[in-house]
Design a protein around this motif. Structure first.
Motif, PDB file in Angstrom:
ATOM      1  N   LEU A   1       0.809  -1.219   0.000  1.00 11.93           N
ATOM      2  CA  LEU A   1       0.000   0.000   0.000  1.00 11.93           C
ATOM      3  C   LEU A   1       0.844   1.271   0.000  1.00 11.93           C
ATOM      4  N   ALA A   2       2.170   1.126   0.137  1.00 12.56           N
ATOM      5  CA  ALA A   2       3.037   2.303   0.026  1.00 12.56           C
ATOM      6  C   ALA A   2       3.571   2.468  -1.400  1.00 12.56           C
ATOM      7  N   GLN A   3       3.234   1.517  -2.280  1.00 16.02           N
ATOM      8  CA  GLN A   3       3.845   1.492  -3.615  1.00 16.02           C
ATOM      9  C   GLN A   3       2.998   2.213  -4.674  1.00 16.02           C
ATOM     10  N   ALA A   4       3.681   2.902  -5.576  1.00 10.75           N
ATOM     11  CA  ALA A   4       3.018   3.432  -6.769  1.00 10.75           C
ATOM     12  C   ALA A   4       3.961   3.230  -7.951  1.00 10.75           C
ATOM     13  N   VAL A   5       3.438   2.664  -9.023  1.00 10.63           N
ATOM     14  CA  VAL A   5       4.233   2.526 -10.246  1.00 10.63           C
ATOM     15  C   VAL A   5       3.919   3.742 -11.125  1.00 10.63           C
ATOM     16  N   VAL A   6       4.958   4.498 -11.412  1.00 10.32           N
ATOM     17  CA  VAL A   6       4.813   5.740 -12.171  1.00 10.32           C
ATOM     18  C   VAL A   6       5.305   5.475 -13.590  1.00 10.32           C
ATOM     19  N   THR A   7       4.523   5.886 -14.588  1.00  8.84           N
ATOM     20  CA  THR A   7       4.987   5.747 -15.969  1.00  8.84           C
ATOM     21  C   THR A   7       4.912   7.106 -16.641  1.00  8.84           C
ATOM     22  N   VAL A   8       5.990   7.515 -17.271  1.00  8.00           N
ATOM     23  CA  VAL A   8       6.011   8.790 -17.992  1.00  8.00           C
ATOM     24  C   VAL A   8       6.614   8.542 -19.368  1.00  8.00           C
ATOM     25  N   VAL A   9       5.903   8.935 -20.393  1.00 11.34           N
ATOM     26  CA  VAL A   9       6.416   8.792 -21.765  1.00 11.34           C
ATOM     27  C   VAL A   9       6.095  10.062 -22.536  1.00 11.34           C
ATOM     28  N   VAL A  10       7.094  10.547 -23.287  1.00 15.21           N
ATOM     29  CA  VAL A  10       6.890  11.708 -24.143  1.00 15.21           C
ATOM     30  C   VAL A  10       7.079  11.249 -25.583  1.00 15.21           C
TER      31      VAL A  10
ATOM     32  N   SER B   1       0.544  13.257  -7.054  1.00 14.92           N
ATOM     33  CA  SER B   1      -0.653  12.457  -6.834  1.00 14.92           C
ATOM     34  C   SER B   1      -0.324  11.221  -5.988  1.00 14.92           C
ATOM     35  N   ALA B   2       0.824  10.594  -6.279  1.00 13.07           N
ATOM     36  CA  ALA B   2       1.228   9.418  -5.489  1.00 13.07           C
ATOM     37  C   ALA B   2       1.333   9.801  -4.012  1.00 13.07           C
ATOM     38  N   LEU B   3       1.930  10.944  -3.734  1.00 12.01           N
ATOM     39  CA  LEU B   3       2.088  11.371  -2.340  1.00 12.01           C
ATOM     40  C   LEU B   3       0.735  11.666  -1.701  1.00 12.01           C
ATOM     41  N   GLU B   4      -0.177  12.270  -2.480  1.00  9.39           N
ATOM     42  CA  GLU B   4      -1.536  12.500  -1.952  1.00  9.39           C
ATOM     43  C   GLU B   4      -2.180  11.179  -1.531  1.00  9.39           C
ATOM     44  N   HIS B   5      -1.844  10.110  -2.244  1.00  8.25           N
ATOM     45  CA  HIS B   5      -2.385   8.789  -1.904  1.00  8.25           C
ATOM     46  C   HIS B   5      -1.490   8.066  -0.893  1.00  8.25           C
ATOM     47  N   ARG B   6      -0.565   8.808  -0.284  1.00  4.39           N
ATOM     48  CA  ARG B   6       0.339   8.293   0.760  1.00  4.39           C
ATOM     49  C   ARG B   6       1.193   7.130   0.249  1.00  4.39           C
ATOM     50  N   ARG B   7       1.577   7.205  -1.037  1.00  2.00           N
ATOM     51  CA  ARG B   7       2.460   6.203  -1.618  1.00  2.00           C
ATOM     52  C   ARG B   7       3.873   6.773  -1.596  1.00  2.00           C
ATOM     53  N   THR B   8       4.788   6.052  -0.976  1.00  2.00           N
ATOM     54  CA  THR B   8       6.143   6.585  -0.787  1.00  2.00           C
ATOM     55  C   THR B   8       7.213   5.758  -1.505  1.00  2.00           C
ATOM     56  N   VAL B   9       6.853   4.571  -1.978  1.00  2.00           N
ATOM     57  CA  VAL B   9       7.806   3.754  -2.743  1.00  2.00           C
ATOM     58  C   VAL B   9       7.417   3.892  -4.215  1.00  2.00           C
ATOM     59  N   LEU B  10       8.163   4.718  -4.932  1.00  3.41           N
ATOM     60  CA  LEU B  10       7.819   5.025  -6.322  1.00  3.41           C
ATOM     61  C   LEU B  10       8.689   4.174  -7.246  1.00  3.41           C
ATOM     62  N   LEU B  11       8.041   3.457  -8.146  1.00  7.49           N
ATOM     63  CA  LEU B  11       8.758   2.580  -9.077  1.00  7.49           C
ATOM     64  C   LEU B  11       8.492   3.024 -10.501  1.00  7.49           C
ATOM     65  N   THR B  12       9.481   2.862 -11.354  1.00  7.06           N
ATOM     66  CA  THR B  12       9.260   3.132 -12.767  1.00  7.06           C
ATOM     67  C   THR B  12      10.171   2.222 -13.580  1.00  7.06           C
ATOM     68  N   GLU B  13       9.952   2.146 -14.887  1.00  6.21           N
ATOM     69  CA  GLU B  13      10.840   1.299 -15.688  1.00  6.21           C
ATOM     70  C   GLU B  13      11.222   1.974 -16.994  1.00  6.21           C
ATOM     71  N   THR B  14      12.384   1.581 -17.498  1.00  9.09           N
ATOM     72  CA  THR B  14      12.859   2.093 -18.784  1.00  9.09           C
ATOM     73  C   THR B  14      13.244   0.882 -19.641  1.00  9.09           C
ATOM     74  N   GLN B  15      13.202   1.072 -20.956  1.00 10.12           N
ATOM     75  CA  GLN B  15      13.506  -0.042 -21.865  1.00 10.12           C
ATOM     76  C   GLN B  15      14.414   0.428 -22.988  1.00 10.12           C
ATOM     77  N   TRP B  16      15.231  -0.464 -23.486  1.00 12.20           N
ATOM     78  CA  TRP B  16      16.091  -0.111 -24.610  1.00 12.20           C
ATOM     79  C   TRP B  16      16.512  -1.364 -25.377  1.00 12.20           C
ATOM     80  N   ARG B  17      17.139  -1.132 -26.521  1.00 13.94           N
ATOM     81  CA  ARG B  17      17.528  -2.262 -27.379  1.00 13.94           C
ATOM     82  C   ARG B  17      18.798  -2.935 -26.871  1.00 13.94           C
ATOM     83  N   VAL B  18      18.914  -4.224 -27.139  1.00 15.58           N
ATOM     84  CA  VAL B  18      20.132  -4.958 -26.767  1.00 15.58           C
ATOM     85  C   VAL B  18      21.312  -4.337 -27.499  1.00 15.58           C
ATOM     86  N   GLY B  19      22.386  -4.102 -26.798  1.00 15.20           N
ATOM     87  CA  GLY B  19      23.600  -3.571 -27.420  1.00 15.20           C
ATOM     88  C   GLY B  19      23.592  -2.062 -27.572  1.00 15.20           C
ATOM     89  N   ALA B  20      22.454  -1.424 -27.303  1.00 16.43           N
ATOM     90  CA  ALA B  20      22.390   0.041 -27.393  1.00 16.43           C
ATOM     91  C   ALA B  20      22.449   0.617 -25.972  1.00 16.43           C
TER      92      ALA B  20
END
Ligand SMILES: CC(C)(COP(=O)(O)OP(=O)(O)OC[C@H]1O[C@@H](n2cnc3c(N)ncnc32)[C@H](O)[C@@H]1OP(=O)(O)O)[C@@H](O)C(=O)NCCC(=O)NCCS
Length: 337
Positions: A82-91, A111-130
């Protein structure tokens, strides 16, 4: 200037806005992995907003011409963590380095903090070898620390049937059976599956991620299968059962989007610690792949993600013919309220 718009009604009044929001994710995927990239469709994502196990919020970054140039999302578990929020941002790739990502991230974090979420997770992706050409610097710049590196791999289908048959057969005498099922499991297995899902949250490599044990019961398992059907996916599971006790000791799952069945998505795979060492991981995945080839002939590949230190799972995938084709990193920021 970009305005950040809360997408509150993806099913009706803001249907087009939500489609455009999802379109930014698709554009980013194609930019990174090429035209064949496929991920959650807009319709799948729309249906996922009805989930009762997660609270999901979406924001669109809209420019002066009304074009959606950025997208942010927040996913907050409701049963546990209940402390976790997964944040995704893409432009959108054509609109980067103008502060849009930062504005969207600040909105999502607030918004995550308003919901009392303090463990923020996100992910990034890229090509092999790049090198990760954008996400890594952005995440680090905003205070996220790398918590786990994940390898993406794919298996082309139809796979070598003889190799799969050989992996499944010849082990029946050691006290375990492997069974496959499509689109749900017998009622009598729900409790066993709930225990497996709980163990999936404790018995796998976690890197530095701050993750709590998940809470599962029969109702959550039942709802989970209903949700998968509701988003338009078929699902094939392979379960390992200990013959002497009837206990379910392992499972693996693949989901097939019905609207676009070419790429199937591997989900959880687990063998309980005390039942490891019997090649059950290989047998289950081989049995699941055979069932997939039989039941979904239009599927031409299965995609999977594994922690880079998960030697056992990576070895199983290599044995089955999976090829490493992408990189992903989990990032984490722990804040105080
Ligand atoms: C990461 C992403 C969201 C950044 O969006 P953006 O609108 O270009 O970001 P901003 O303009 O707000 O950048 C803020 C800072 O992040 C860093 N940064 C962003 N992109 C960068 C890049 N390609 N190379 C180096 N630093 C970068 C810089 O410090 C930048 O500040 P500066 O432009 O003053 O140097 C965008 O590149 C993207 O969608 N990438 C793919 C998805 C992804 O990885 N999301 C990140 C999840 S945390």
């Amino acid at each position: 200037m970009v305005t950040i718009v809360l997408v509150e009604d993806p099913h009706d009044a803001q249907r087009q806005l939500f489609d455009d929001w999802a379109g930014v994710f698709a554009a980013d995927g194609r930019h990174t992995f090429g035209p064949d990239h496929s991920a959650h469709s807009a319709d799948e994502l729309r249906e996922m907003t009805r989930s009762t196990s997660q609270h999901r919020i979406a924001w669109a970054g809209v420019d002066q011409s009304g074009t959606v140039v950025g997208a942010a999302g927040l996913v907050m578990p409701r049963h546990d963590n209940l402390a976790q929020a997964v944040v995704t941002v893409v432009v959108h790739p054509d609109h980067r380095r103008r502060g849009i990502g930062t504005a969207l991230l600040e909105q999502a974090e607030a918004s995550a903090l308003e919901h009392r979420r303090t463990v923020l997770l996100t992910e990034t992706q890229w090509r092999v070898g790049a090198r990760d050409e954008s996400g890594e610097d952005f995440a680090a710049r905003h205070g996220y620390a790398a918590a786990q590196t994940v390898l993406r791999s794919s298996l082309s289908l139809p796979a070598d049937r003889a190799r799969l048959d050989a992996a499944v057969e010849g082990h029946d005498a050691d006290g375990y059976v492997v069974r496959t099922c499509w689109d749900g499991i017998p009622e009598s297995w729900l409790a066993g599956r709930a225990e497996l899902s709980r163990r999936m949250s404790t018995d796998i490599p976690m890197g530095d991620l701050v993750l709590e044990e998940e809470r599962w019961d029969e109702e959550r398992v039942r709802t989970d299968y209903q949700r998968i059907a509701a988003i338009g996916r078929r699902v094939v599971d392979a379960y390992a059962q200990h013959e002497a006790t009837g206990q379910l000791v392992g499972y693996t799952q693949v989901q097939v989007p019905q609207a676009d069945p070419q790429v199937a998505f591997q989900q959880d795979t687990l063998v309980m610690r005390e039942h490891r060492g019997h090649r059950l991981g290989l047998r289950m995945k081989a049995a699941g792949t055979l069932a997939l080839m039989e039941g979904s002939p239009d599927t031409t590949s299965v995609r999977t993600w594994n922690a880079d230190d998960n030697a056992a799972m990576l070895a199983v995938n290599r044995d089955l013919g999976f090829v490493h084709d992408g990189m992903m990193r989990e990032w984490q920021k722990v804040v105080t309220l």
